[in-house]
Motif scaffolding. Structure first.
Motif, PDB file in Angstrom:
ATOM      1  N   ILE A 162       0.942  -1.123   0.068  1.00  0.00           N
ATOM      2  CA  ILE A 162      -0.047  -0.090  -0.026  1.00  0.00           C
ATOM      3  C   ILE A 162       0.745   1.129  -0.024  1.00  0.00           C
ATOM      4  CG2 ILE A 162      -1.881   1.301   1.339  1.00  0.00           C
ATOM      5  CD1 ILE A 162      -2.779  -1.400   2.520  1.00  0.00           C
ATOM      6  N   ILE A 218      -7.833  -6.625   2.597  1.00  0.00           N
ATOM      7  CA  ILE A 218      -8.159  -5.453   1.505  1.00  0.00           C
ATOM      8  C   ILE A 218      -9.338  -6.094   0.808  1.00  0.00           C
ATOM      9  CG2 ILE A 218      -7.511  -4.310  -0.331  1.00  0.00           C
ATOM     10  CD1 ILE A 218      -5.692  -3.410   1.818  1.00  0.00           C
ATOM     11  N   ALA A 239     -10.477  -2.107  -2.291  1.00  0.00           N
ATOM     12  CA  ALA A 239      -9.690  -1.525  -3.367  1.00  0.00           C
ATOM     13  C   ALA A 239     -10.305  -1.730  -4.676  1.00  0.00           C
ATOM     14  CB  ALA A 239      -8.231  -2.086  -3.293  1.00  0.00           C
ATOM     15  N   VAL A 281      -3.084   0.474  -3.991  1.00  0.00           N
ATOM     16  CA  VAL A 281      -2.765  -0.656  -3.397  1.00  0.00           C
ATOM     17  C   VAL A 281      -2.157  -1.572  -4.618  1.00  0.00           C
ATOM     18  CG1 VAL A 281      -3.724  -2.879  -2.432  1.00  0.00           C
ATOM     19  CG2 VAL A 281      -4.599  -0.636  -1.801  1.00  0.00           C
TER      20      VAL A 281
END
Length: 307
Positions: free
Chosen positions: A32, A264, A267, A295
């Motif tokens: 990230i 995650i 994203a 990302v």
């Protein structure tokens, strides 16, 4: 406009496809990066990726019409280096910035340039239009888009126009919108080639997806990056399409695999590029709680036997 023609080996190709092992995908690592300043440009809202293996540089283009270069390397299954090094605003032939002219990049493809120097084909959803740029973001020439995608009035909605582009050895430039043009079914995606050929596939196996990017594999198959929304989660998928195995006037038989990035699920992945024969780098265009981030995910893909 004509649908894609199939070789006499269609029956054999179809049989092989039916019996082929499924595609697999495994997320190896992710990184990230916050919105940071690179040569006076904010690196955020990245929408397309390209890779130069000789220089080991990943190129990324942003919605703000900026071309970034990042040093890239892996060690084992990890991303070892992902370091922003350069940033160039995309400019027209007079040197004026294209961001001020509504040029909104969505895809990035490395193409051969003059004297062997690589150039970048960049697709803008606005227009829509595409153009070739040098390595410092300077406009070289306009690229003609396939006739079937030039009418933006058929878009499913605002910001749902042309999103994906790649160069195919047989079909030439191919592109398609994020969501199908009206009045096509919401889950039937149609790819348009520069010669007028088209092919379609259904995303019904995963839901009403959006196509975010597409890339060409060395054997001529296509790998599309799609994403679906599950509640508030944005779930990326990879889909394998073989143009040679598609039948006229019928959706192509394809296979898709879901990607899960640990920790995650918000994203919005919009870019994909091969960094080795079996590994791909993805990037997201994110604005989370008013904070921008990018990302990057490194993915190992197991491809069924090709043609």
């Amino acid at each position: 406009m004509r649908t894609i023609l199939i070789t006499p080996l269609l029956a054999l190709a179809t049989t092989l496809a039916a019996n082929a092992e499924p595609m697999t995908a495994r997320v190896l690592d992710h990184r990230i990066l916050p919105a940071i300043d690179v040569d006076g440009q904010t690196m955020a809202e990245l929408s397309g990726l390209a890779y130069d293996p000789e220089k080991q540089i990943v190129y990324a283009v942003s919605d703000r019409a900026t071309l970034f270069g990042l040093a890239f390397a892996t060690e084992g299954e990890k991303i070892a280096t992902l370091e922003p090094q350069s940033a160039y605003s995309l400019t027209d032939t007079d040197g004026a910035t294209l961001a001020d002219q509504g040029f909104g990049p969505e895809e990035l493809v490395i193409r051969p340039g003059e004297a062997g120097v690589p150039a970048f084909a960049i697709l803008s959803e606005s227009g829509p239009r595409a153009a070739l740029f040098d390595q410092e973001g300077r406009w070289l020439k306009e690229i003609d888009l396939p006739l079937g995608v030039r009418d933006s009035s058929r878009q499913a909605g605002k910001n749902r126009g042309l999103e994906a582009m790649t160069h195919h050895p047989e079909l030439g430039l191919v592109t398609l919108p994020e969501e199908p043009y009206q009045p096509a079914p919401r889950s039937q995606h149609r790819l348009h080639a520069e010669g007028g050929e088209t092919l379609t596939w259904s995303s019904g196996d995963i839901g009403e997806s959006r196509v975010k990017a597409i890339t060409t594999l060395p054997d001529g198959r296509l790998l599309a990056l799609e994403r679906v929304k599950e509640g508030k989660a944005l779930i990326p998928h990879l889909r394998l399409i073989d143009p040679q195995a598609c039948q006229p006037d019928t959706d192509c038989e394809t296979s898709a695999v879901r990607l899960d990035i640990p920790g995650i699920n918000d994203a919005d992945f919009e870019g994909i590029v091969a960094v080795s024969p079996t590994r791909f780098l993805l990037v997201s265009d994110d604005r989370i709680d008013k904070q921008q981030r990018s990302v990057f995910a490194l993915v190992e893909v197991g491809l069924p036997s090709g043609r």
